[in-house]
Design an enzyme around this catalytic site. Sequence first.
Site, mmCIF file in Angstrom:
data_model
loop_
_atom_site.group_PDB
_atom_site.id
_atom_site.type_symbol
_atom_site.label_atom_id
_atom_site.label_comp_id
_atom_site.label_asym_id
_atom_site.label_seq_id
_atom_site.Cartn_x
_atom_site.Cartn_y
_atom_site.Cartn_z
ATOM 1 N N HIS A 43 -47.960 7.781 -102.181
ATOM 2 C CA HIS A 43 -48.597 9.231 -102.158
ATOM 3 C C HIS A 43 -48.309 9.863 -103.545
ATOM 4 O O HIS A 43 -47.312 9.666 -103.998
ATOM 5 C CB HIS A 43 -47.860 9.983 -101.042
ATOM 6 C CG HIS A 43 -48.403 9.573 -99.579
ATOM 7 N ND1 HIS A 43 -49.243 8.636 -99.191
ATOM 8 C CD2 HIS A 43 -47.505 9.984 -98.371
ATOM 9 C CE1 HIS A 43 -49.466 8.601 -97.938
ATOM 10 N NE2 HIS A 43 -48.532 9.447 -97.537
ATOM 11 N N CYS A 58 -43.807 11.974 -95.100
ATOM 12 C CA CYS A 58 -43.636 11.218 -96.238
ATOM 13 C C CYS A 58 -44.011 11.615 -97.574
ATOM 14 O O CYS A 58 -43.552 11.175 -98.640
ATOM 15 C CB CYS A 58 -44.782 9.862 -96.057
ATOM 16 S SG CYS A 58 -46.350 10.444 -95.121
ATOM 17 N N GLU A 76 -50.893 18.667 -91.584
ATOM 18 C CA GLU A 76 -50.119 17.980 -92.912
ATOM 19 C C GLU A 76 -49.685 19.155 -93.678
ATOM 20 O O GLU A 76 -48.336 19.123 -94.520
ATOM 21 C CB GLU A 76 -50.964 16.774 -93.495
ATOM 22 C CG GLU A 76 -50.363 16.046 -94.568
ATOM 23 C CD GLU A 76 -49.551 15.045 -94.184
ATOM 24 O OE1 GLU A 76 -49.208 15.078 -92.803
ATOM 25 O OE2 GLU A 76 -48.846 14.395 -94.751
ATOM 26 N N ASN A 103 -44.852 5.354 -99.393
ATOM 27 C CA ASN A 103 -44.768 6.494 -98.218
ATOM 28 C C ASN A 103 -44.351 5.906 -97.049
ATOM 29 O O ASN A 103 -43.859 6.474 -96.287
ATOM 30 C CB ASN A 103 -46.322 6.912 -97.818
ATOM 31 C CG ASN A 103 -47.516 5.745 -97.669
ATOM 32 O OD1 ASN A 103 -47.701 5.251 -98.809
ATOM 33 N ND2 ASN A 103 -47.958 5.449 -96.715
ATOM 34 N N THR A 104 -44.314 4.358 -96.828
ATOM 35 C CA THR A 104 -43.928 3.667 -95.825
ATOM 36 C C THR A 104 -42.437 3.278 -96.109
ATOM 37 O O THR A 104 -41.833 2.715 -95.218
ATOM 38 C CB THR A 104 -44.751 2.609 -95.123
ATOM 39 O OG1 THR A 104 -44.888 1.499 -96.258
ATOM 40 C CG2 THR A 104 -46.022 3.011 -94.577
ATOM 41 N N VAL A 134 -44.806 1.701 -89.621
ATOM 42 C CA VAL A 134 -43.530 2.162 -90.016
ATOM 43 C C VAL A 134 -42.513 0.947 -89.142
ATOM 44 O O VAL A 134 -41.517 0.657 -89.783
ATOM 45 C CB VAL A 134 -43.358 3.582 -89.553
ATOM 46 C CG1 VAL A 134 -41.805 3.892 -89.708
ATOM 47 C CG2 VAL A 134 -43.993 4.576 -90.388
#
Length: 350
Positions: free
Chosen positions: A241, A147, A201, A326-327, A15
């Site tokens: 994702h 995310c 998660e 996601n990032t 990240v």
Amino acid sequence: MEKMRVGILGATGAVGQRFIQLLADHPWFEIAELAASDRSAGKPYREATTWRLATPLPKAIADRVVQSCDAPFQSKILFSGLDSSVAGEVETTLAGRGHAVVSNAKNHRMDPDVPLLIPEVNPDHLDLLAVQRKRTGGGYIVTNPNCSVVGFAMALGPLERAFGIESSVVVTLQALSGAGYPGVASLDATDNVIPYIGGNEEEKIEAEPRRILGRVKNGTIEMAPFAISASVHRVAVSDGHTMAAFVKLKKKASPEEATRVLAEFRGEPQERKLPTAPKAPIHVVEGADRPQPRLDRDRENGMAVSVGRIRADGIFDLRLEALVHNTIRGAAGAAILNAELLVARELLPA
Ligand SMILES: NC(=O)c1ccc[n+]([C@@H]2O[C@H](COP(=O)([O-])OP(=O)(O)OC[C@H]3O[C@@H](n4cnc5c(N)ncnc54)[C@H](OP(=O)(O)O)[C@@H]3O)[C@@H](O)[C@H]2O)c1
């Protein structure tokens, strides 16, 4: 306008690298400080990390010496991509020293007076800062969601507003970069799907959207009163994702009505034309086989969530597919957009 100096905590991680990439030409912010663990402190950035992004490591950053997170910081805004084993304490300390800590980590997301922010969906949750700042004396922490949750809550937000949500089930297919670097061992990831992701998660995906879609009440957030059930998988995709979501609505709506509401959705970042804001936060993608990570994750520089295959469901009312980078939208880009909103609303500490 003179650029505002910012720092990055966890600058050497997956990240952290995205922060460096996305801030390289930012019109408002300039990277002034880089921090990571004692393993990296004292080294030039290029020696402290292995750069893994497709754009070159900016020269001005490569030779900058990484500092420890215990050292003092000059920057008012500190972006955090810290590992959750340390983020909790470090972020609390730095908020106590008067910084605006804009964090990706899970540690403070559910604290009663910490905004868990998606600027398009719940900018009113920034009202919590007045409460938090009384506690800290001036500095504060603002967090962005998990995310997957960014993509899921972005899709649920307009549906909740237009029709009300009774319950939702989501199945996620999450990219390898979500586990940081080196992340999942190649022999586990290749030719495989792993139906488990550590770090609670599923619990995060079941709780965070209800907080994001909740209401500010008595200085905290009253969670949105619907149930979510999540089942997560790690898949051999580099970034992006994907989520299959099933939604039961309070007021019935056809797939066409839901499509219109999602496609027309805009929020405060679009009204204010914030530098990192996508023109449309949700792209309704056409095609029976879309969205796909490789084809759709980079829409609007990775800041748009793609939604497709919006169709009727025999048990729930609607089902759809959502995809988030996601990032970027799920991490560093989300935090940068949060910081832009803080600046635009003149909420930075004195
Ligand atoms: N990857 C994603 O898609 C994603 C999405 C949303 C949120 N997040 C969250 O963002 C955070 C970073 O994730 P990541 O994937 O970038 O992880 P990562 O690649 O493992 O990077 C972790 C960072 O934390 C630093 N760190 C580790 N231990 C430390 C310590 N004791 N003191 C100070 N710094 C320390 C590391 O520095 P060294 O290099 O010096 O060890 C590195 O800069 C996590 O909290 C994660 O849950 C990740």
